[in-house]
Write an enzyme that holds these catalytic residues in place. Structure first.
Site, PDB file in Angstrom:
ATOM      1  N   LYS A  16       0.876  -1.111   0.037  1.00  0.00           N
ATOM      2  CA  LYS A  16      -0.120  -0.042  -0.084  1.00  0.00           C
ATOM      3  C   LYS A  16       0.791   1.203  -0.104  1.00  0.00           C
ATOM      4  O   LYS A  16       0.777   2.272  -0.843  1.00  0.00           O
ATOM      5  CB  LYS A  16      -0.865   0.179   1.317  1.00  0.00           C
ATOM      6  CG  LYS A  16      -2.136  -0.903   1.173  1.00  0.00           C
ATOM      7  CD  LYS A  16      -3.043  -0.580   2.162  1.00  0.00           C
ATOM      8  CE  LYS A  16      -2.377  -0.439   3.671  1.00  0.00           C
ATOM      9  NZ  LYS A  16      -2.377  -1.788   4.441  1.00  0.00           N
ATOM     10  N   ARG A  91     -11.028   1.893   6.910  1.00  0.00           N
ATOM     11  CA  ARG A  91     -10.812   0.322   7.126  1.00  0.00           C
ATOM     12  C   ARG A  91     -12.004  -0.159   7.544  1.00  0.00           C
ATOM     13  O   ARG A  91     -12.345  -1.210   7.767  1.00  0.00           O
ATOM     14  CB  ARG A  91      -9.879   0.369   8.174  1.00  0.00           C
ATOM     15  CG  ARG A  91      -8.225   0.001   7.742  1.00  0.00           C
ATOM     16  CD  ARG A  91      -7.464  -0.101   8.917  1.00  0.00           C
ATOM     17  NE  ARG A  91      -6.287  -0.783   8.513  1.00  0.00           N
ATOM     18  CZ  ARG A  91      -4.829  -0.102   8.364  1.00  0.00           C
ATOM     19  NH1 ARG A  91      -4.721   1.203   8.533  1.00  0.00           N
ATOM     20  NH2 ARG A  91      -3.884  -0.940   8.582  1.00  0.00           N
ATOM     21  N   ARG A 125      10.673  -6.377   6.394  1.00  0.00           N
ATOM     22  CA  ARG A 125      10.208  -4.993   6.508  1.00  0.00           C
ATOM     23  C   ARG A 125      11.143  -4.286   7.621  1.00  0.00           C
ATOM     24  O   ARG A 125      10.977  -4.777   8.955  1.00  0.00           O
ATOM     25  CB  ARG A 125       8.761  -4.766   6.571  1.00  0.00           C
ATOM     26  CG  ARG A 125       8.425  -3.427   6.398  1.00  0.00           C
ATOM     27  CD  ARG A 125       6.875  -3.353   5.875  1.00  0.00           C
ATOM     28  NE  ARG A 125       5.923  -3.545   6.765  1.00  0.00           N
ATOM     29  CZ  ARG A 125       4.761  -3.346   6.535  1.00  0.00           C
ATOM     30  NH1 ARG A 125       4.331  -3.128   5.119  1.00  0.00           N
ATOM     31  NH2 ARG A 125       3.958  -3.650   7.383  1.00  0.00           N
ATOM     32  N   ARG A 158       8.779  -2.784  13.047  1.00  0.00           N
ATOM     33  CA  ARG A 158       7.661  -2.353  13.702  1.00  0.00           C
ATOM     34  C   ARG A 158       7.069  -3.499  14.562  1.00  0.00           C
ATOM     35  O   ARG A 158       7.102  -4.610  14.186  1.00  0.00           O
ATOM     36  CB  ARG A 158       6.515  -1.974  12.526  1.00  0.00           C
ATOM     37  CG  ARG A 158       6.605  -0.508  12.220  1.00  0.00           C
ATOM     38  CD  ARG A 158       5.959   0.013  10.910  1.00  0.00           C
ATOM     39  NE  ARG A 158       4.541  -0.665  11.157  1.00  0.00           N
ATOM     40  CZ  ARG A 158       3.423  -0.815  10.259  1.00  0.00           C
ATOM     41  NH1 ARG A 158       3.716  -0.046   9.048  1.00  0.00           N
ATOM     42  NH2 ARG A 158       2.412  -1.236  10.324  1.00  0.00           N
ATOM     43  N   ARG A 169      -3.914  -8.623  12.080  1.00  0.00           N
ATOM     44  CA  ARG A 169      -4.102  -7.655  11.189  1.00  0.00           C
ATOM     45  C   ARG A 169      -4.770  -8.168   9.847  1.00  0.00           C
ATOM     46  O   ARG A 169      -5.604  -7.569   9.303  1.00  0.00           O
ATOM     47  CB  ARG A 169      -2.844  -6.932  11.216  1.00  0.00           C
ATOM     48  CG  ARG A 169      -2.552  -6.158  12.242  1.00  0.00           C
ATOM     49  CD  ARG A 169      -1.050  -5.502  12.132  1.00  0.00           C
ATOM     50  NE  ARG A 169      -0.869  -4.471  11.118  1.00  0.00           N
ATOM     51  CZ  ARG A 169       0.295  -4.358  10.593  1.00  0.00           C
ATOM     52  NH1 ARG A 169       1.235  -5.089  10.694  1.00  0.00           N
ATOM     53  NH2 ARG A 169       0.459  -3.231   9.549  1.00  0.00           N
TER      54      ARG A 169
HETATM   55  P1  AMP Z   1      -0.782   0.617   9.014  1.00  0.00           P
HETATM   56  O1  AMP Z   1       0.480   1.167   9.429  1.00  0.00           O
HETATM   57  O2  AMP Z   1      -1.822   1.048   8.043  1.00  0.00           O
HETATM   58  O3  AMP Z   1      -0.853  -1.042   8.920  1.00  0.00           O
HETATM   59  O4  AMP Z   1      -1.467   0.479  10.537  1.00  0.00           O
HETATM   60  C1  AMP Z   1      -0.906   0.286  11.955  1.00  0.00           C
HETATM   61  C2  AMP Z   1      -1.920   0.301  12.877  1.00  0.00           C
HETATM   62  O5  AMP Z   1      -2.617   1.570  12.957  1.00  0.00           O
HETATM   63  C3  AMP Z   1      -3.133  -0.589  12.452  1.00  0.00           C
HETATM   64  O6  AMP Z   1      -3.126  -2.076  12.987  1.00  0.00           O
HETATM   65  C4  AMP Z   1      -4.252  -0.066  13.352  1.00  0.00           C
HETATM   66  O7  AMP Z   1      -4.023  -0.285  14.893  1.00  0.00           O
HETATM   67  C5  AMP Z   1      -3.897   1.505  13.326  1.00  0.00           C
HETATM   68  N1  AMP Z   1      -4.808   2.016  12.176  1.00  0.00           N
HETATM   69  C6  AMP Z   1      -4.273   2.643  10.839  1.00  0.00           C
HETATM   70  N2  AMP Z   1      -5.322   3.018  10.183  1.00  0.00           N
HETATM   71  C7  AMP Z   1      -6.366   2.827  10.868  1.00  0.00           C
HETATM   72  C8  AMP Z   1      -7.872   3.161  10.649  1.00  0.00           C
HETATM   73  N3  AMP Z   1      -8.232   3.710   9.614  1.00  0.00           N
HETATM   74  N4  AMP Z   1      -8.674   2.597  11.352  1.00  0.00           N
HETATM   75  C9  AMP Z   1      -8.224   2.235  12.683  1.00  0.00           C
HETATM   76  N5  AMP Z   1      -7.095   1.967  13.023  1.00  0.00           N
HETATM   77  C10 AMP Z   1      -5.995   2.224  12.083  1.00  0.00           C
END
Ligand code: AMP
Length: 229
Positions: A16, A91, A125, A158, A169
């Site tokens: 992404k 999401r 990563r 991370r 996730r």
């Molecule tokens: P990402 O970097 O997009 O994988 O997001 C890392 C974490 O941030 C996710 O596992 C969620 O805990 C939180 N997060 C990111 N975007 C959202 C969203 N749109 N809604 C809810 N939680 C989010």
């Protein structure tokens, strides 16, 4: 030229960030990752960051009110006037509906890849906690092992890239996103794209498809390459 608003969806590790950055560069709009915005709020120990921390660390979704507030703070900034590429948002159906009421999107991209490809991408990563740049031990290594090329900070994995958290996730993405995907499909905004190929091949293909969608928008035409939106 009306604003260009694109959302990029897909399971963790599908690419992404890479695709969203390429779309943002093509249309000269900011790339906004809600995961990154949340991690910054957490590092800065802001009120929103303190509320979000435990959810992010457990790999579960942050409640809609918190993530919407973090996002709105950014969308109202001057740099977002000509549009943006959202990565990791919406999401949930509630987030998609919220976004459609404040700023309707033009194209909702769904990136897809088989699970084996995703596991391979996530396992190597590395992330710079200082500037947010993302590397891959095998496919995109830093020049000096363990050190960020951009800012010199030590790279970390991370916490939520831990395999057990990744599985949560991944499952959660498919559970939560089916409603969001259907929502954009009904609106005629969904663009499904196979991201299992190398991004050097996938990016030009995806950009072409987005340009076609944008030029079909009523009363507008897609920006030419390198032209500010
Ligand atoms: P990402 O970097 O997009 O994988 O997001 C890392 C974490 O941030 C996710 O596992 C969620 O805990 C939180 N997060 C990111 N975007 C959202 C969203 N749109 N809604 C809810 N939680 C989010």
């Amino acid at each position: 030229m009306s604003p260009i608003r694109v959302v990029v969806m897909g399971p963790p590790g599908v690419g992404k960030g890479t695709y969203a950055q390429a779309i943002a560069a093509r249309f000269r709009v900011p790339h906004i990752s809600t995961g990154e915005l949340l991690r910054r709020e957490i590092s800065a120990s802001t009120e929103l960051g303190l509320k979000a921390r435990s959810f992010v660390e457990r790999g579960v979704l942050v409640p809609d009110e918190i993530v919407n507030e973090v996002l709105c703070k950014h969308l109202s900034s001057e740099e977002c006037r000509s549009g943006y590429v959202l990565d990791g948002y919406p999401r949930t159906l509630a987030q998609a509906v919220f976004l459609e009421t404040i700023a309707p999107v033009d194209v909702a991209v769904l990136l897809e890849a088989p699970l084996e490809v995703i596991v391979e991408r996530i396992s190597g990563r590395l992330y710079c906690p200082s500037c947010g740049r993302v590397y891959h031990a095998r496919w995109r290594p830093p020049t000096v092992e363990g050190i960020c090329d951009s800012c010199g900070a030590p790279l970390v994995r991370r916490r939520d890239d831990d395999p057990s958290v990744v599985a949560t996730r991944f499952k959660q993405f498919y559970e939560a996103s089916s409603e969001v995907v259907k929502f954009y499909m009904r609106l005629g905004k969904l663009l499904v794209f196979d991201a299992s190929v190398d991004s050097s091949i996938g990016i030009p293909l995806l950009l072409k498809k987005i340009e076609e969608r944008l030029s079909a928008r009523p009363h507008t035409e897609a920006a030419r390459p390198g032209q500010a939106a």
